[in-house]
Design a protein around this motif. Structure first.
Motif, mmCIF file in Angstrom:
data_model
loop_
_atom_site.group_PDB
_atom_site.id
_atom_site.type_symbol
_atom_site.label_atom_id
_atom_site.label_comp_id
_atom_site.label_asym_id
_atom_site.label_seq_id
_atom_site.Cartn_x
_atom_site.Cartn_y
_atom_site.Cartn_z
ATOM 1 N N UNK A 164 -46.911 179.661 55.388
ATOM 2 C CA UNK A 164 -46.373 179.425 54.049
ATOM 3 C C UNK A 164 -47.499 179.449 53.026
ATOM 4 N N UNK A 165 -47.219 180.008 51.859
ATOM 5 C CA UNK A 165 -48.206 180.093 50.786
ATOM 6 C C UNK A 165 -48.293 178.781 50.026
ATOM 7 N N UNK A 166 -49.489 178.502 49.497
ATOM 8 C CA UNK A 166 -49.666 177.317 48.674
ATOM 9 C C UNK A 166 -49.152 177.532 47.263
ATOM 10 N N UNK A 167 -49.212 176.485 46.458
ATOM 11 C CA UNK A 167 -48.747 176.568 45.084
ATOM 12 C C UNK A 167 -49.553 177.572 44.278
ATOM 13 N N UNK A 168 -48.883 178.285 43.404
ATOM 14 C CA UNK A 168 -49.523 179.361 42.641
ATOM 15 C C UNK A 168 -48.799 179.540 41.320
ATOM 16 N N UNK A 169 -49.549 179.950 40.293
ATOM 17 C CA UNK A 169 -48.915 180.268 39.010
ATOM 18 C C UNK A 169 -47.939 181.430 39.143
ATOM 19 N N UNK A 170 -48.095 182.222 40.202
ATOM 20 C CA UNK A 170 -47.140 183.302 40.455
ATOM 21 C C UNK A 170 -45.759 182.762 40.791
ATOM 22 N N UNK A 171 -45.685 181.468 41.122
ATOM 23 C CA UNK A 171 -44.400 180.820 41.396
ATOM 24 C C UNK A 171 -43.747 180.270 40.128
ATOM 25 N N UNK A 172 -44.359 180.514 38.970
ATOM 26 C CA UNK A 172 -43.771 180.061 37.709
ATOM 27 C C UNK A 172 -42.530 180.875 37.390
ATOM 28 N N UNK A 173 -41.389 180.227 37.363
ATOM 29 C CA UNK A 173 -40.143 180.916 37.026
ATOM 30 C C UNK A 173 -40.176 181.435 35.603
ATOM 31 N N UNK A 174 -40.838 180.713 34.703
ATOM 32 C CA UNK A 174 -40.876 181.120 33.296
ATOM 33 C C UNK A 174 -41.583 182.460 33.130
ATOM 34 N N UNK A 175 -42.751 182.625 33.746
ATOM 35 C CA UNK A 175 -43.500 183.866 33.582
ATOM 36 C C UNK A 175 -42.747 185.033 34.198
ATOM 37 N N UNK A 176 -42.189 184.839 35.376
ATOM 38 C CA UNK A 176 -41.419 185.923 35.999
ATOM 39 C C UNK A 176 -40.140 186.210 35.207
ATOM 40 N N UNK A 177 -39.594 185.188 34.563
ATOM 41 C CA UNK A 177 -38.418 185.390 33.707
ATOM 42 C C UNK A 177 -38.766 186.290 32.525
ATOM 43 N N UNK A 219 -33.210 174.396 49.237
ATOM 44 C CA UNK A 219 -33.471 175.836 49.220
ATOM 45 C C UNK A 219 -34.910 176.156 48.908
ATOM 46 N N UNK A 220 -35.812 175.228 49.225
ATOM 47 C CA UNK A 220 -37.250 175.404 49.018
ATOM 48 C C UNK A 220 -37.962 175.391 50.369
ATOM 49 N N UNK A 221 -39.144 175.969 50.459
ATOM 50 C CA UNK A 221 -39.903 175.911 51.711
ATOM 51 C C UNK A 221 -40.565 174.540 51.881
ATOM 52 N N UNK A 222 -40.880 174.143 53.104
ATOM 53 C CA UNK A 222 -41.511 172.846 53.343
ATOM 54 C C UNK A 222 -43.023 172.879 53.116
ATOM 55 N N UNK A 223 -43.401 173.083 51.882
ATOM 56 C CA UNK A 223 -44.792 173.045 51.452
ATOM 57 C C UNK A 223 -44.784 172.687 49.971
ATOM 58 N N UNK A 224 -45.884 172.144 49.483
ATOM 59 C CA UNK A 224 -45.952 171.766 48.074
ATOM 60 C C UNK A 224 -45.965 173.027 47.217
ATOM 61 N N UNK A 225 -44.939 173.201 46.399
ATOM 62 C CA UNK A 225 -44.794 174.377 45.557
ATOM 63 C C UNK A 225 -45.114 174.043 44.103
ATOM 64 N N UNK A 226 -45.203 175.084 43.288
ATOM 65 C CA UNK A 226 -45.376 174.918 41.841
ATOM 66 C C UNK A 226 -44.200 174.129 41.263
ATOM 67 N N UNK A 227 -43.012 174.356 41.805
ATOM 68 C CA UNK A 227 -41.822 173.630 41.342
ATOM 69 C C UNK A 227 -41.947 172.135 41.593
ATOM 70 N N UNK A 228 -42.725 171.755 42.607
ATOM 71 C CA UNK A 228 -42.977 170.338 42.879
ATOM 72 C C UNK A 228 -44.095 169.804 41.996
ATOM 73 N N UNK A 229 -45.296 170.339 42.175
ATOM 74 C CA UNK A 229 -46.502 169.752 41.596
ATOM 75 C C UNK A 229 -46.554 169.857 40.078
ATOM 76 N N UNK A 230 -45.797 170.813 39.504
ATOM 77 C CA UNK A 230 -45.791 170.991 38.045
ATOM 78 C C UNK A 230 -44.438 170.594 37.451
ATOM 79 N N UNK A 231 -43.374 171.217 37.901
ATOM 80 C CA UNK A 231 -42.075 171.057 37.251
ATOM 81 C C UNK A 231 -41.435 169.689 37.495
ATOM 82 N N UNK A 232 -41.778 169.024 38.606
ATOM 83 C CA UNK A 232 -41.121 167.757 38.944
ATOM 84 C C UNK A 232 -42.096 166.603 39.082
#
Length: 404
Positions: A248-261, A125-138
């Protein structure tokens, strides 16, 4: 009752795929895949050398098209997505902004990358690009038994690259206590007294060893996407997947689930283009994390609850949380000024290592936003959420109100 409550809480953690200790960070990420996928890991583990020696693209062109069907569980899928994401970013940006493909405007991601990447992304359920969830969370592992952490994969940039991703990881880990409290006391109902625990969350600041020139000139291009990017205005063609380029957008701190939470919990409402951009960034989060933010967004308003109970203590606790978020966003704004704007201006006269982004992304975030306008907007909107007039109520009255 306590056992039942604990079981319910754990069920909520499982539903939203979060850890009580690590928050949205993936627990115990894998570093190995089945031997069938060795070619992927060989490329990703040697990515920095292959990019710097300009060998990565040739190796990708000779890579077999592998089926992702042997990936059997969530952690294997997350590692595969991380691996293919790093290789894809390295492939696209190997030549910096001056490659022949950019001049022809016909950048193609070869099928050996595009096709399995697309299928793995659909399963997650992720887009085919390196996301914040990849490069940081995993993208972390324990370097030694004492608990020191390291990256699984890295880009050119040496210690600056390592520091950039690890600091982001530490921010997410520091936020975990606040995430746990938001789960425990906001779903399905908020218990006001417990809200004060959230203010204990502390954020890790950007370390001095992340060198601005290395970050801007070497690392930053590798987390840039192909949406709202002047270097790839038409997007990227995924061979074997689509006949038209994909944006597709690149990785961004705006993709942080914690901050949006935290935004959702504190009822901070970003509007207009800023709000639309943040909402779109949720598409780059794991679906369960996105679901938590959306669930918190429709819960009864915490801010209205505090105002209606006229409690000075609750008001102060709420404002301390909002102020901490304002401070974080102010720090982010200052950091971007130093590492992107100032470093970008210097790069115009000094040049960039690896023929990096140069001036192409001086005003554009890796996610595609107008970076300074966006950061100022989220900071100012957060500040507006502060409750300016703090009600004065006796503890006896507050106790009676909370008992109602």
């Amino acid at each position: 009752m306590e056992t039942n409550s604990r079981e319910t809480l754990q069920a909520d953690f499982d539903t939203f795929d979060i850890s009580e200790e690590l928050g949205f960070v993936l627990e115990e990420p894998l570093t190995h895949l089945p031997d069938y996928y060795r070619v992927w890991l060989d490329l990703a583990n040697n990515l920095t050398h292959l990019i710097e020696s300009r060998k990565l693209r040739d190796l990708v062109h000779n890579m077999p098209v592998l089926s992702p069907d042997l990936l059997s569980n969530h952690r294997e899928l997350r590692l595969a997505h991380l691996t293919l994401g790093f290789i894809s970013m390295g492939y696209v940006w190997q030549e910096g902004q001056h490659g022949d493909m950019f001049k022809r405007n016909d950048m193609i991601l070869p099928k050996a990358l595009a096709w399995p990447y697309w299928l793995v992304s659909r399963r997650l359920g992720l887009p085919p690009i390196l996301t914040y969830a990849d490069s940081v969370l995993a993208n972390w592992k324990l370097r030694d038994p004492t608990g020191n952490m390291d990256l699984i994969f890295s880009f050119p940039g040496g210690e600056s690259c390592r520091g950039f991703f690890l600091v982001s990881l530490l921010v997410e880990m520091a936020a975990s206590s606040g995430i746990a409290v938001s789960i425990q006391y906001s779903l399905p109902i908020f218990h006001a007294r417990k809200f004060k625990v959230i203010r204990k969350t502390k954020f890790v600041l950007f370390p001095d060893h992340v060198e601005p020139t290395a970050f801007h000139g070497t690392l930053r291009i590798f987390v840039s996407g192909w949406k709202d990017n002047p270097m790839l205005p038409r997007g990227l063609l995924y061979e074997g997947v689509s006949s038209e380029p994909i944006l597709l957008s690149g990785g961004s701190a705006a993709q942080s689930s914690a901050i949006q939470c935290f935004d959702a919990l504190l009822c901070i409402q970003h509007e207009d283009e800023t709000g639309a951009f943040l909402t779109r960034m949720r598409d780059y989060m794991p679906p369960a994390h996105r679901q938590l933010i959306e669930t918190l967004s429709i819960c009864p308003s915490l801010r209205d609850f505090i105002l209606s109970h006229s409690s000075s203590d609750l008001c102060q606790a709420y404002n301390s949380c909002v102020s901490a978020l304002v401070d974080l966003r102010s720090y982010h704004l200052n950091t971007v000024t130093k590492y992107v704007i100032v470093a970008g201006n210097r790069a115009r006269s000094m040049g960039c290592p690896l023929r990096g982004v140069g001036s192409a992304l001086n005003n554009t975030g890796t996610g595609g936003s107008n970076i300074m306008v966006f950061l100022k907007s989220v900071r100012n909107t957060t500040q507006k959420a502060l409750i300016l007039e703090r009600p004065s109520t006796s503890r006896e009255t507050e106790t009676q109100a909370l008992a109602c």
